[in-house]
Scaffold this motif. Sequence first.
Motif, PDB file in Angstrom:
ATOM      1  N   ASP A 271      67.491  33.288  15.551  1.00  0.00           N
ATOM      2  CA  ASP A 271      66.905  34.526  15.042  1.00  0.00           C
ATOM      3  C   ASP A 271      66.143  34.281  13.753  1.00  0.00           C
ATOM      4  O   ASP A 271      65.036  34.818  13.553  1.00  0.00           O
ATOM      5  N   LEU A 272      66.690  33.452  12.860  1.00  0.00           N
ATOM      6  CA  LEU A 272      66.007  33.114  11.617  1.00  0.00           C
ATOM      7  C   LEU A 272      64.662  32.452  11.898  1.00  0.00           C
ATOM      8  O   LEU A 272      63.629  32.809  11.306  1.00  0.00           O
ATOM      9  N   ALA A 273      64.652  31.489  12.819  1.00  0.00           N
ATOM     10  CA  ALA A 273      63.415  30.782  13.150  1.00  0.00           C
ATOM     11  C   ALA A 273      62.389  31.722  13.781  1.00  0.00           C
ATOM     12  O   ALA A 273      61.203  31.699  13.421  1.00  0.00           O
ATOM     13  N   ALA A 274      62.838  32.557  14.713  1.00  0.00           N
ATOM     14  CA  ALA A 274      61.917  33.475  15.396  1.00  0.00           C
ATOM     15  C   ALA A 274      61.299  34.464  14.420  1.00  0.00           C
ATOM     16  O   ALA A 274      60.096  34.769  14.490  1.00  0.00           O
ATOM     17  N   ARG A 275      62.111  34.999  13.497  1.00  0.00           N
ATOM     18  CA  ARG A 275      61.585  35.959  12.522  1.00  0.00           C
ATOM     19  C   ARG A 275      60.565  35.318  11.595  1.00  0.00           C
ATOM     20  O   ARG A 275      59.519  35.908  11.287  1.00  0.00           O
ATOM     21  N   PHE A 276      60.855  34.101  11.140  1.00  0.00           N
ATOM     22  CA  PHE A 276      59.926  33.427  10.233  1.00  0.00           C
ATOM     23  C   PHE A 276      58.600  33.127  10.927  1.00  0.00           C
ATOM     24  O   PHE A 276      57.522  33.359  10.369  1.00  0.00           O
ATOM     25  N   VAL A 277      58.672  32.600  12.151  1.00  0.00           N
ATOM     26  CA  VAL A 277      57.440  32.282  12.879  1.00  0.00           C
ATOM     27  C   VAL A 277      56.626  33.554  13.142  1.00  0.00           C
ATOM     28  O   VAL A 277      55.395  33.548  13.049  1.00  0.00           O
ATOM     29  N   LYS A 278      57.306  34.644  13.457  1.00  0.00           N
ATOM     30  CA  LYS A 278      56.607  35.913  13.666  1.00  0.00           C
ATOM     31  C   LYS A 278      55.914  36.366  12.384  1.00  0.00           C
ATOM     32  O   LYS A 278      54.765  36.836  12.406  1.00  0.00           O
ATOM     33  N   GLN A 279      56.599  36.219  11.259  1.00  0.00           N
ATOM     34  CA  GLN A 279      56.036  36.655   9.977  1.00  0.00           C
ATOM     35  C   GLN A 279      54.787  35.855   9.602  1.00  0.00           C
ATOM     36  O   GLN A 279      53.827  36.413   9.064  1.00  0.00           O
ATOM     37  N   ILE A 280      54.789  34.557   9.875  1.00  0.00           N
ATOM     38  CA  ILE A 280      53.635  33.734   9.483  1.00  0.00           C
ATOM     39  C   ILE A 280      52.572  33.689  10.579  1.00  0.00           C
ATOM     40  O   ILE A 280      51.460  33.199  10.342  1.00  0.00           O
ATOM     41  N   GLY A 281      52.900  34.178  11.778  1.00  0.00           N
ATOM     42  CA  GLY A 281      51.917  34.265  12.843  1.00  0.00           C
ATOM     43  C   GLY A 281      51.561  32.944  13.492  1.00  0.00           C
ATOM     44  O   GLY A 281      50.416  32.740  13.893  1.00  0.00           O
ATOM     45  N   PHE A 282      52.542  32.051  13.643  1.00  0.00           N
ATOM     46  CA  PHE A 282      52.264  30.744  14.256  1.00  0.00           C
ATOM     47  C   PHE A 282      52.428  30.820  15.768  1.00  0.00           C
ATOM     48  O   PHE A 282      53.288  31.537  16.278  1.00  0.00           O
ATOM     49  N   SER A 283      51.617  30.048  16.485  1.00  0.00           N
ATOM     50  CA  SER A 283      51.792  29.900  17.932  1.00  0.00           C
ATOM     51  C   SER A 283      51.703  28.424  18.284  1.00  0.00           C
ATOM     52  O   SER A 283      50.986  27.662  17.644  1.00  0.00           O
ATOM     53  N   GLY A 284      52.470  28.049  19.309  1.00  0.00           N
ATOM     54  CA  GLY A 284      52.536  26.650  19.708  1.00  0.00           C
ATOM     55  C   GLY A 284      53.946  26.113  19.554  1.00  0.00           C
ATOM     56  O   GLY A 284      54.919  26.871  19.448  1.00  0.00           O
ATOM     57  N   ILE A 285      54.050  24.799  19.529  1.00  0.00           N
ATOM     58  CA  ILE A 285      55.347  24.123  19.449  1.00  0.00           C
ATOM     59  C   ILE A 285      55.734  23.907  17.997  1.00  0.00           C
ATOM     60  O   ILE A 285      54.890  23.556  17.162  1.00  0.00           O
ATOM     61  N   VAL A 286      57.027  24.097  17.684  1.00  0.00           N
ATOM     62  CA  VAL A 286      57.536  23.845  16.337  1.00  0.00           C
ATOM     63  C   VAL A 286      58.790  22.987  16.421  1.00  0.00           C
ATOM     64  O   VAL A 286      59.537  23.029  17.402  1.00  0.00           O
ATOM     65  N   ASP A 287      59.007  22.215  15.367  1.00  0.00           N
ATOM     66  CA  ASP A 287      60.207  21.385  15.197  1.00  0.00           C
ATOM     67  C   ASP A 287      60.688  21.628  13.778  1.00  0.00           C
ATOM     68  O   ASP A 287      60.028  21.225  12.814  1.00  0.00           O
ATOM     69  N   LEU A 288      61.824  22.317  13.637  1.00  0.00           N
ATOM     70  CA  LEU A 288      62.329  22.703  12.324  1.00  0.00           C
ATOM     71  C   LEU A 288      63.601  21.938  11.990  1.00  0.00           C
ATOM     72  O   LEU A 288      64.469  21.740  12.845  1.00  0.00           O
ATOM     73  N   ASP A 289      63.709  21.524  10.723  1.00  0.00           N
ATOM     74  CA  ASP A 289      64.926  20.917  10.191  1.00  0.00           C
ATOM     75  C   ASP A 289      65.508  21.856   9.144  1.00  0.00           C
ATOM     76  O   ASP A 289      64.810  22.237   8.186  1.00  0.00           O
ATOM     77  N   LEU A 290      66.762  22.208   9.325  1.00  0.00           N
ATOM     78  CA  LEU A 290      67.444  23.086   8.373  1.00  0.00           C
ATOM     79  C   LEU A 290      68.780  22.468   8.005  1.00  0.00           C
ATOM     80  O   LEU A 290      69.381  21.740   8.793  1.00  0.00           O
ATOM     81  N   ARG A 291      69.231  22.777   6.803  1.00  0.00           N
ATOM     82  CA  ARG A 291      70.541  22.312   6.361  1.00  0.00           C
ATOM     83  C   ARG A 291      71.395  23.533   6.037  1.00  0.00           C
ATOM     84  O   ARG A 291      70.989  24.382   5.244  1.00  0.00           O
ATOM     85  N   PHE A 292      72.550  23.619   6.709  1.00  0.00           N
ATOM     86  CA  PHE A 292      73.485  24.704   6.435  1.00  0.00           C
ATOM     87  C   PHE A 292      74.321  24.335   5.222  1.00  0.00           C
ATOM     88  O   PHE A 292      75.013  23.315   5.208  1.00  0.00           O
ATOM     89  N   ASP A 293      74.212  25.148   4.197  1.00  0.00           N
ATOM     90  CA  ASP A 293      74.927  24.918   2.942  1.00  0.00           C
ATOM     91  C   ASP A 293      76.218  25.734   2.973  1.00  0.00           C
ATOM     92  O   ASP A 293      76.199  26.962   2.857  1.00  0.00           O
ATOM     93  N   ARG A 294      77.343  25.057   3.153  1.00  0.00           N
ATOM     94  CA  ARG A 294      78.619  25.760   3.267  1.00  0.00           C
ATOM     95  C   ARG A 294      79.024  26.432   1.954  1.00  0.00           C
ATOM     96  O   ARG A 294      79.890  27.311   1.946  1.00  0.00           O
ATOM     97  N   ARG A 295      78.401  26.046   0.857  1.00  0.00           N
ATOM     98  CA  ARG A 295      78.763  26.639  -0.432  1.00  0.00           C
ATOM     99  C   ARG A 295      78.331  28.098  -0.530  1.00  0.00           C
ATOM    100  O   ARG A 295      78.992  28.904  -1.179  1.00  0.00           O
ATOM    101  N   ASP A 296      77.194  28.427   0.103  1.00  0.00           N
ATOM    102  CA  ASP A 296      76.735  29.819   0.052  1.00  0.00           C
ATOM    103  C   ASP A 296      76.502  30.415   1.445  1.00  0.00           C
ATOM    104  O   ASP A 296      76.058  31.561   1.567  1.00  0.00           O
ATOM    105  N   GLY A 297      76.783  29.627   2.512  1.00  0.00           N
ATOM    106  CA  GLY A 297      76.680  30.148   3.871  1.00  0.00           C
ATOM    107  C   GLY A 297      75.268  30.382   4.351  1.00  0.00           C
ATOM    108  O   GLY A 297      75.050  31.195   5.264  1.00  0.00           O
ATOM    109  N   GLN A 298      74.281  29.670   3.784  1.00  0.00           N
ATOM    110  CA  GLN A 298      72.889  29.875   4.166  1.00  0.00           C
ATOM    111  C   GLN A 298      72.320  28.655   4.884  1.00  0.00           C
ATOM    112  O   GLN A 298      72.641  27.513   4.552  1.00  0.00           O
TER     113      GLN A 298
END
Length: 423
Positions: A271-298
């Motif tokens: 959901d986070l990825a879909a919302r961000f891509v919708k906001q910036i208006g990108f189309s095509g293939i994406v490859d995202l790297d994210l790090r879950f920070d257990r200290r703040d749950g983000q």
Amino acid sequence: MARNAVSVPFAADRDVPALIVKFGDYPLHHGGVGAIRSLGRLGVPVYAITEDPYTPAAASRYLRRAFVWPTSGTEEAGHLVEGLLRIGRRIGRPTVLVPTDEEAAVLIAEHQDDLADAFLFPRVDPGLPRRLASKQGLHELCAEHGVPSPSAAFPQSHGDVEAFARTARFPVVAKNREAFVRRRRPAVNGTTRITTREGLLALARDWGEEPGVILQEYLPREEAEDWIVHACFGADATPLAMFTGVKVRSWPPHAGMTASAYVVENPELADLAARFVKQIGFSGIVDLDLRFDRRDGQYKLLDFNPRMGAQFRLFESDAGVDVVRAMHLDLTGRAVPEGEQRTGHRFVVENIDLPALLAYRRSGYTTPHAPARASGTELAWLAGDDPMPFLTMVARCVRPGAKHLYQLWRTGRRGAATGSGGG
């Protein structure tokens, strides 16, 4: 049925070929091989740009033809555009472009009008892929749209570095600000963890008066998990295929290319990825790297690659759709079948996972969300129906590959004084 067809509940357009586009000079690229196999198994004619006739990609039985064109990604844009158009004329019909590095993705976006008659590709804001591939550009977009990312500074001078060092909380991470700098003279080798003020100032002596780096908050691996999202979005930025997974090992350790990963269901991340891509208006293939920070749950977005990722074959739905197939179907006017991702499936890159496995065992690091047992395994190189890329990779790795791994190890050892290897 064609020799290279597979049984899937949809039909690809075999009259529309695909061209795998890579401008960087790195012959051992398993992502390109994966794209060739993925479309080739559907009967789609696949072409590829290769450094020489003896790359693993050129050896695939599913490749119709390799266009040998040694490039570095630093050539003038006009030269690269003309080269693509020349290849398009040789293919002789509209062709789907599949970029596998940032240089290719940015060039295609910035020269859409020049390439539109010969090729098919998602249309985007011409400046967006370059901004997404830039560490600074991505950080600014995250701040603009409320997407979590590590705090960061972008020094414009050596004085800025000194000012940052006086107040920073160490360790910090240094990365090259622009993705393309890796082809020229990078300020740092990949992601570099710096543990002290003195270490930062010593490293900065080589950066000159205009440091091309980002100094970023360090997210300790003991309190974090590495997640990946691969997706394909349609013309209205609606997801056509969406997959989530967790990275178990990378090489170099904790900061490099994925060596092993698992498919793990994560609706919050999707959901986070879909919302961000919708906001910036990108189309095509994406490859995202994210790090879950257990200290703040983000989930904090580290990288947004506006193109196919090398490990994309980890992800395939139960309808037989991966992101490359989804894009080809969409650009040829076909519906993309819905399906569930193969939860628990594993991806292994054979030539880098063994050293990565040894390094991770020494460090004692584990990924909590990795399944205890894989439901299936996709190998990056070895495939029973297409063995030659694996054999070619092995042949090219025997001597230069061992030297390359040794150099990577030495880079990590040299960085120990400043803390290379985290991020």
